[in-house]
Scaffold this active site. Structure first.
Site: not given
Ligand code: CTP
Length: 402
Positions: A210-212
């Protein structure tokens, strides 16, 4: 049209204030959430207790509340942000003049200056006051700010005279708002699609890539479009954010593939699409059925494959749609963003540079540059994401309505 809307009702000191009890009842009946702010003189004409009971919210009278020995502050900025609509009824000549001139000597006026939502005002005064050039100047100034006047009606006035100046009847104020909301807002005839948040690409039943991204920019864009009257479909990856706006249909998805499918389900019907999601570019080629167990010494290697580029796919299918993408760049920002705009067949692209402090993921602020398909470039200051959303919609609206 009023269902689910947050309405801030400002009541000023005129005899027509007694009619606001009916007005509040009608707003609540129409499904709106109502908060009332009164000026001091308004509270001589109608009881705050009556309005608090009808609106089911405390009535706000001053900047400071002193109840049972405790002191709290009525935050005019928060009230301004809470409201979808601000309605001043009755609006006296005195308050209208103060609004036109930026005077800020009570809670109602401070909230008016803070509010970003559409503002409606229903004047109420004696016929000569209504006709006076000074009052007309206030009406004109307020309308030039984009505020909407709900004209006074003619009839018997409290002074005993008869003529123009009576506050519009509560049913007529509601009718005016409903008509205006369905036709008068800049995006009221538009269907908008927005993607937001990250995507999660499963590795096994408990892990993902995933990412932030938090989704805050996409949600702010959706909220603002809804306030401008658009019907919004918000396709969001995993995010803690939520929205209760009646004009926003929130479609929650997890992976890039699910976002692709959701977007294409709606795209053909859409007038404006904004791709604000941080879509994963890669996903594990194979998703393990069982939790992957660690091995003593051997490293774990994951084979990744490309996800579909959702924005590029919208670009190839585009017909009537005005299509907007985001570009998050670290070097050669402008050139890269312009190339992306052309490669994905966009109408505009919004550039975030990671060299700008306070821009991008995980911040409450953003700093953007808006680039249209004629390669006109407009750079904005660092602002809150709600303010950035308003700037973006202004740029899009100008081009869609040109
Ligand atoms: N986007 C998308 N689907 C993807 C990837 C990106 O819809 N699979 C959208 C994003 O929502 C954003 C824009 O495309 O609007 C970003 O473009 P992209 O080329 O993915 O940007 P970067 O990942 O920054 O590109 P690059 O790897 O070329 O730097």
């Amino acid at each position: 049209m009023l269902s689910g809307k947050n309405i801030l009702l400002g009541i000023t000191g005129g005899i027509a204030a007694y009619k606001t009890t009916f007005l509040v009842r009608l707003l609540i009946k129409a499904g709106a959430e109502v908060k009332v702010i009164m000026t001091e003189s308004a509270s001589s004409f109608v009881s705050p207790l009556t309005l608090a009971t009808l609106s089911k919210n405390p009535v706000l009278l001053d900047f400071i509340n002193e109840d049972d020995g405790s002191i709290s502050w009525n935050n005019h900025v928060e009230l301004g942000l809470w409201a979808d609509i601000m309605l001043l009824a009755p609006a006296t000549a005195n308050t209208l003049s103060k609004m036109a001139n930026g005077t800020c000597d009570n809670l109602l006026l401070a909230t008016y200056l803070s509010a970003k939502c559409p503002v409606y005002f229903a004047p109420a005064m004696d016929l000569d006051m209504y006709k006076h050039p000074s009052t007309k100047k206030s009406f004109e100034a307020l309308q030039s700010f984009g505020n909407v006047m709900i004209p006074a009606e003619s009839g018997e006035l409290a002074s005993g005279l008869s003529g123009e100046g009576r506050m519009a009847e509560p049913e007529n104020i509601i009718g005016f708002l409903q008509d205006h909301l369905s036709t008068g807002l800049p995006l009221s005839d538009k269907k908008v699609l927005i993607t937001a948040g990250p995507t999660h690409e499963a590795i096994d039943p408990v892990r993902f890539l995933g990412n932030r991204s938090t989704g805050s920019m996409g949600f702010a864009l959706a909220e603002h479009a809804a306030q401008l009257g658009a019907k919004v479909v918000l396709v969001s990856g995993p995010s803690n954010l939520t929205t209760s706006h009646a004009n926003i249909e929130l479609v929650r998805i997890t992976s890039a593939q699910e976002m692709y499918e959701a977007v294409h389900q709606y795209f053909s019907e859409i007038d404006i699409a904004i791709s604000a999601a941080a879509v994963a570019d890669y996903r594990p080629k194979e998703v393990a059925n069982q939790k992957i167990k660690k091995k003593a010494d051997a490293p774990l290697e994951l084979a990744l494959e490309r996800t579909k580029d959702i924005l590029a796919s919208m670009g190839t299918q585009k017909q009537q749609q005005f299509l907007v993408g985001f570009a998050l760049e670290t070097e050669n920002e402008l050139a890269n963003a312009k190339a992306k705009l052309q490669r994905k067949n966009l109408d505009a692209i919004i550039l975030n540079s990671l060299q700008d402090k306070g821009a991008g993921f995980g911040t409450t602020t953003n700093k953007i540059t808006f680039i249209d398909k004629n390669l006109n470039v407009k750079a904005f200051e660092l602002k809150t994401k709600a303010e950035v959303a308003a700037d973006i919609w202004k740029e899009i609206s100008n081009r869609v309505h040109a």
